[in-house]
Design a protein around this motif. Structure first.
Motif, PDB file in Angstrom:
ATOM      1  N   ILE A   9       1.052  -1.243   0.059  1.00  0.00           N
ATOM      2  CA  ILE A   9      -0.029   0.008   0.065  1.00  0.00           C
ATOM      3  C   ILE A   9       0.909   1.169   0.041  1.00  0.00           C
ATOM      4  CG2 ILE A   9      -1.732   1.209   1.263  1.00  0.00           C
ATOM      5  CD1 ILE A   9      -2.747  -1.456   2.356  1.00  0.00           C
ATOM      6  N   TRP A  10       1.952   1.491   0.845  1.00  0.00           N
ATOM      7  CA  TRP A  10       2.699   2.523   0.863  1.00  0.00           C
ATOM      8  C   TRP A  10       3.524   2.681  -0.408  1.00  0.00           C
ATOM      9  CZ3 TRP A  10       3.446   6.558   3.640  1.00  0.00           C
ATOM     10  CH2 TRP A  10       4.809   7.126   3.760  1.00  0.00           C
ATOM     11  N   ASN A  11       4.167   1.663  -0.856  1.00  0.00           N
ATOM     12  CA  ASN A  11       4.968   1.822  -2.072  1.00  0.00           C
ATOM     13  C   ASN A  11       4.151   2.370  -3.478  1.00  0.00           C
ATOM     14  OD1 ASN A  11       7.540   1.242  -1.036  1.00  0.00           O
ATOM     15  ND2 ASN A  11       7.279  -0.993  -1.446  1.00  0.00           N
ATOM     16  N   LEU A  12       3.003   1.715  -3.369  1.00  0.00           N
ATOM     17  CA  LEU A  12       1.990   1.970  -4.493  1.00  0.00           C
ATOM     18  C   LEU A  12       1.695   3.663  -4.380  1.00  0.00           C
ATOM     19  CD1 LEU A  12      -0.255  -0.912  -4.984  1.00  0.00           C
ATOM     20  CD2 LEU A  12       1.517  -0.003  -6.426  1.00  0.00           C
ATOM     21  N   LYS A  13       1.254   3.838  -2.940  1.00  0.00           N
ATOM     22  CA  LYS A  13       0.971   5.452  -2.848  1.00  0.00           C
ATOM     23  C   LYS A  13       2.306   6.367  -3.222  1.00  0.00           C
ATOM     24  CE  LYS A  13      -0.472   8.593   0.872  1.00  0.00           C
ATOM     25  NZ  LYS A  13      -0.704   8.741   2.481  1.00  0.00           N
ATOM     26  N   MET A  14       3.386   5.925  -2.704  1.00  0.00           N
ATOM     27  CA  MET A  14       4.629   6.544  -2.997  1.00  0.00           C
ATOM     28  C   MET A  14       4.843   6.880  -4.615  1.00  0.00           C
ATOM     29  SD  MET A  14       5.780   7.963  -0.563  1.00  0.00           S
ATOM     30  CE  MET A  14       4.037   8.240   0.051  1.00  0.00           C
ATOM     31  N   LEU A  15       4.702   5.702  -5.390  1.00  0.00           N
ATOM     32  CA  LEU A  15       4.602   5.790  -6.994  1.00  0.00           C
ATOM     33  C   LEU A  15       3.719   6.570  -7.561  1.00  0.00           C
ATOM     34  CD1 LEU A  15       5.951   4.526  -9.134  1.00  0.00           C
ATOM     35  CD2 LEU A  15       4.447   2.682  -9.186  1.00  0.00           C
ATOM     36  N   ALA A  16       2.566   6.554  -6.895  1.00  0.00           N
ATOM     37  CA  ALA A  16       1.579   7.540  -7.486  1.00  0.00           C
ATOM     38  C   ALA A  16       1.641   8.998  -7.000  1.00  0.00           C
ATOM     39  CB  ALA A  16      -0.076   7.208  -6.727  1.00  0.00           C
ATOM     40  N   ASP A  17       2.212   9.363  -5.846  1.00  0.00           N
ATOM     41  CA  ASP A  17       2.630  10.808  -5.393  1.00  0.00           C
ATOM     42  C   ASP A  17       3.658  10.973  -6.462  1.00  0.00           C
ATOM     43  OD1 ASP A  17       0.802  10.629  -3.556  1.00  0.00           O
ATOM     44  OD2 ASP A  17       2.258  10.395  -1.836  1.00  0.00           O
ATOM     45  N   GLN A  18       4.747  10.364  -6.679  1.00  0.00           N
ATOM     46  CA  GLN A  18       5.801  10.569  -7.503  1.00  0.00           C
ATOM     47  C   GLN A  18       5.268  10.946  -9.147  1.00  0.00           C
ATOM     48  OE1 GLN A  18       9.127   7.987  -7.619  1.00  0.00           O
ATOM     49  NE2 GLN A  18       9.970   8.895  -9.427  1.00  0.00           N
ATOM     50  N   LYS A  19       4.357  10.077  -9.516  1.00  0.00           N
ATOM     51  CA  LYS A  19       3.764  10.450 -10.658  1.00  0.00           C
ATOM     52  C   LYS A  19       2.839  11.551 -10.889  1.00  0.00           C
ATOM     53  CE  LYS A  19       3.773   5.489 -12.318  1.00  0.00           C
ATOM     54  NZ  LYS A  19       2.583   4.482 -12.991  1.00  0.00           N
ATOM     55  N   ALA A  20       2.212  11.785 -10.016  1.00  0.00           N
ATOM     56  CA  ALA A  20       1.577  13.041  -9.646  1.00  0.00           C
ATOM     57  C   ALA A  20       2.428  14.376  -9.711  1.00  0.00           C
ATOM     58  CB  ALA A  20       0.639  13.154  -8.595  1.00  0.00           C
ATOM     59  N   ALA A  21       3.562  14.235  -8.912  1.00  0.00           N
ATOM     60  CA  ALA A  21       4.552  15.261  -8.866  1.00  0.00           C
ATOM     61  C   ALA A  21       5.147  15.348 -10.233  1.00  0.00           C
ATOM     62  CB  ALA A  21       5.620  14.897  -7.784  1.00  0.00           C
ATOM     63  N   GLU A  22       5.434  14.345 -10.967  1.00  0.00           N
ATOM     64  CA  GLU A  22       6.089  14.712 -12.201  1.00  0.00           C
ATOM     65  C   GLU A  22       5.008  15.216 -13.272  1.00  0.00           C
ATOM     66  OE1 GLU A  22       7.097  10.834 -13.325  1.00  0.00           O
ATOM     67  OE2 GLU A  22       8.929  10.605 -11.806  1.00  0.00           O
ATOM     68  N   GLU A  23       3.773  14.739 -13.125  1.00  0.00           N
ATOM     69  CA  GLU A  23       2.703  15.512 -13.940  1.00  0.00           C
ATOM     70  C   GLU A  23       2.561  16.930 -13.488  1.00  0.00           C
ATOM     71  OE1 GLU A  23      -0.360  15.669 -17.033  1.00  0.00           O
ATOM     72  OE2 GLU A  23       1.237  14.330 -16.386  1.00  0.00           O
ATOM     73  N   ALA A  24       2.668  17.202 -12.335  1.00  0.00           N
ATOM     74  CA  ALA A  24       2.704  18.592 -12.099  1.00  0.00           C
ATOM     75  C   ALA A  24       3.842  19.510 -12.472  1.00  0.00           C
ATOM     76  CB  ALA A  24       2.327  18.706 -10.278  1.00  0.00           C
ATOM     77  N   ASP A  25       4.844  18.862 -12.540  1.00  0.00           N
ATOM     78  CA  ASP A  25       6.201  19.423 -12.978  1.00  0.00           C
ATOM     79  C   ASP A  25       5.994  19.623 -14.670  1.00  0.00           C
ATOM     80  OD1 ASP A  25       7.280  19.654 -10.541  1.00  0.00           O
ATOM     81  OD2 ASP A  25       8.493  17.952 -10.929  1.00  0.00           O
ATOM     82  N   ARG A  26       5.458  18.563 -15.130  1.00  0.00           N
ATOM     83  CA  ARG A  26       5.244  18.862 -16.507  1.00  0.00           C
ATOM     84  C   ARG A  26       4.338  19.800 -16.987  1.00  0.00           C
ATOM     85  NH1 ARG A  26       1.797  17.499 -20.580  1.00  0.00           N
ATOM     86  NH2 ARG A  26       0.462  16.652 -18.858  1.00  0.00           N
ATOM     87  N   ILE A  27       3.040  19.865 -16.188  1.00  0.00           N
ATOM     88  CA  ILE A  27       2.225  21.032 -16.320  1.00  0.00           C
ATOM     89  C   ILE A  27       2.800  22.172 -16.380  1.00  0.00           C
ATOM     90  CG2 ILE A  27      -0.163  21.861 -15.653  1.00  0.00           C
ATOM     91  CD1 ILE A  27      -0.914  19.139 -15.374  1.00  0.00           C
ATOM     92  N   GLU A  28       3.481  22.485 -15.363  1.00  0.00           N
ATOM     93  CA  GLU A  28       3.972  23.791 -14.826  1.00  0.00           C
ATOM     94  C   GLU A  28       5.168  23.980 -16.126  1.00  0.00           C
ATOM     95  OE1 GLU A  28       5.135  27.277 -12.633  1.00  0.00           O
ATOM     96  OE2 GLU A  28       3.614  25.919 -12.964  1.00  0.00           O
ATOM     97  N   ALA A  29       5.986  23.125 -16.297  1.00  0.00           N
ATOM     98  CA  ALA A  29       6.951  23.637 -17.321  1.00  0.00           C
ATOM     99  C   ALA A  29       6.060  24.095 -18.822  1.00  0.00           C
ATOM    100  CB  ALA A  29       7.634  22.342 -17.759  1.00  0.00           C
TER     101      ALA A  29
END
Length: 457
Positions: free
Chosen positions: A414-434
């Motif tokens: 559960i934790w690792n999947l959550k961390m993976l989702a958070d990382q993907k969300a952060a990467e997507e936010a970075d992409r949108i901001e860029a």
């Protein structure tokens, strides 16, 4: 045509009028006209001069004198002769020329202008001295104005800038300039939303964390970030000077670390701050690094932390506890390495109350076995004697204690999947901001180009 307005008095060669206007424009009263005074006997006189609105000169001499209040009549057109008509026309043209001259003075004058209309003097301001009105022709100059216009009149109610600001309710920020960028270090400027990462969900991003020295709220650059506790997490910079500053960074998981830059040429290493999110309290009350950790109790009850969520414990028999949902033990040196991922209860003398053994099954589950532990050479109070149990017998964990087990979690926990989702969300936010930043730069560049082309044309 006759003129009979008012009354007259006379003596010698002078007629004085009361309520008369002998010089009224267009009246046709002129030299040569006949004046009949209704005296007894009637006197017939000829005008030799029109002196004013109330004075005439006549011939022959008045005899007898004409009393005040005497009625009269001036013959304005003695006949329909050509000479009379010419005089009437000349008088009318003279009237219009006089009026037009006065109107011209009014329209072009820069001060007060006095004109006479029907014998009455009228003073009006020249139109060039009157402020223009109407849309797009607002006042351009009020050189003679001494009283400040009120707010209702379109003014400020004051004669100087401080007074105007007070009337308008403006504070001291009205005299300060806005920041020139979202990281403008100049003191005395007024900040806008987003400056130094304040007031925005997406704070400023560091290009290189080692080079940033301005106090503010920032974020890591994401992929490829170096010198960060976590390149995706928010970071706070506190600066006393360019060589005396500190940073604090908090991960989405709640982990927190700090580092400093004090009179040296490099940042210190990140120092992780320990909280109940990354430590566990052992059965003896001491703290240990805990990530992920499972607490096993006597009856098989289990307590997990965030990273060990999903792990289950089954009490299979006396002194046997099966831990499932993990991938064996976590080889953390802080716990003694691969064979030391346990913390067992102790007595008040720090003597372990049990022996512990374990087996790691093929699927990654861990079977924990606990045994009674005695100290026959110790004083009576410290021998840990339990009725019915000899040293080495299988025994459950003491009822008021627990065993801490540090486990290794699978990638799909559960934790690792959550961390993976958070990382993907952060990467997507970075992409949108860029993309947003790139689009803003493109629009700004096009605007500059358009302004340049317009200036050239």
């Amino acid at each position: 045509m006759i003129y009979t307005t008012g009354t007259i008095a006379g003596n010698g060669s002078t007629i004085t009028g009361t309520g008369t206007n002998f010089t009224a424009a267009g009246s046709l009263i002129r030299v040569g006209c006949t004046l009949i005074a209704f005296t007894n006997p009637v006197q017939v006189l000829q005008l030799t001069a029109v002196t004013s609105a109330t004075a005439l000169s006549v011939t022959p001499a008045i005899s007898p004198a004409i009393a005040a209040g005497t009625k009269y009549a001036i013959l304005l057109s003695d006949s329909l002769s050509v000479d009379g008509l010419a005089q009437d026309i000349a008088e009318t043209f003279g009237m219009y020329q006089k009026y037009m001259g006065g109107f011209s003075d009014v329209m072009n004058g820069t001060g007060d202008v006095t004109i006479t209309i029907n014998g009455q003097a009228v003073t009006v301001p020249g139109q060039k001295s009157v402020a223009k009105k109407g849309a797009n022709t607002d006042i351009t100059s009020l050189g003679g104005l001494t009283t400040a216009l009120s707010m209702g009149q379109g003014g400020t109610g004051a004669k100087d800038a401080p007074g105007a600001r007070q009337t308008l309710g403006l504070g001291t920020a009205a005299t300060a300039n806005l920041t020139r960028s979202n990281a403008d270090p100049e003191t005395g400027r007024v900040m806008t939303v987003g400056d130094f990462g304040l007031g925005t969900e997406i704070p400023l991003s560091f290009v290189n964390a080692n080079t940033v020295g301005i106090s503010g709220f920032y974020s890591g650059p994401g992929v490829g970030g170096v010198n960060y506790f976590d390149p995706y997490s928010p970071i706070i910079t506190l600066s006393r000077s360019i060589t005396n500053k500190a940073q604090l960074q908090i991960e989405a998981s709640g982990k927190m670390a700090v580092r400093g830059f004090f009179t040296t040429s490099n940042w210190s290493a990140w120092r992780q701050v320990y909280t109940d999110g990354n430590t566990t309290k052992a059965s003896d009350g001491t703290l240990k690094a805990a990530s992920p950790v499972v607490k096993v109790f006597a009856n098989g009850k289990a307590e997990t932390n965030d990273e060990s969520e999903g792990v289950t414990v089954t009490h299979q028999g006396i002194g046997e506890y099966l831990i499932e949902g993990c991938m064996g033990l976590n080889a953390d040196a802080a716990w003694g390495g691969i064979d030391g991922g346990f913390d067992i209860p102790t007595d008040r003398n720090k003597q372990p109350l049990i022996w512990l053994d374990y087996e790691v099954n093929e699927g990654g589950s861990v079977l924990v076995k606990t045994y009674h532990r005695t100290y026959p050479d110790a004083p009576v109070f410290a021998r840990n004697v339990r009725e019915g149990f000899a040293g080495g017998d299988p025994i459950d964990i003491p009822a008021d204690q627990f065993v801490s087990v540090r486990v290794e979690m699978p990638q799909n926990s559960i934790w690792n999947l959550k961390m993976l989702a958070d990382q993907k969300a952060a990467e997507e936010a970075d992409r949108i901001e860029a993309q947003r930043v790139a689009e803003a730069k493109r629009i700004a560049a096009e605007k500059v180009q358009d302004e340049g082309e317009q200036s050239q044309s």
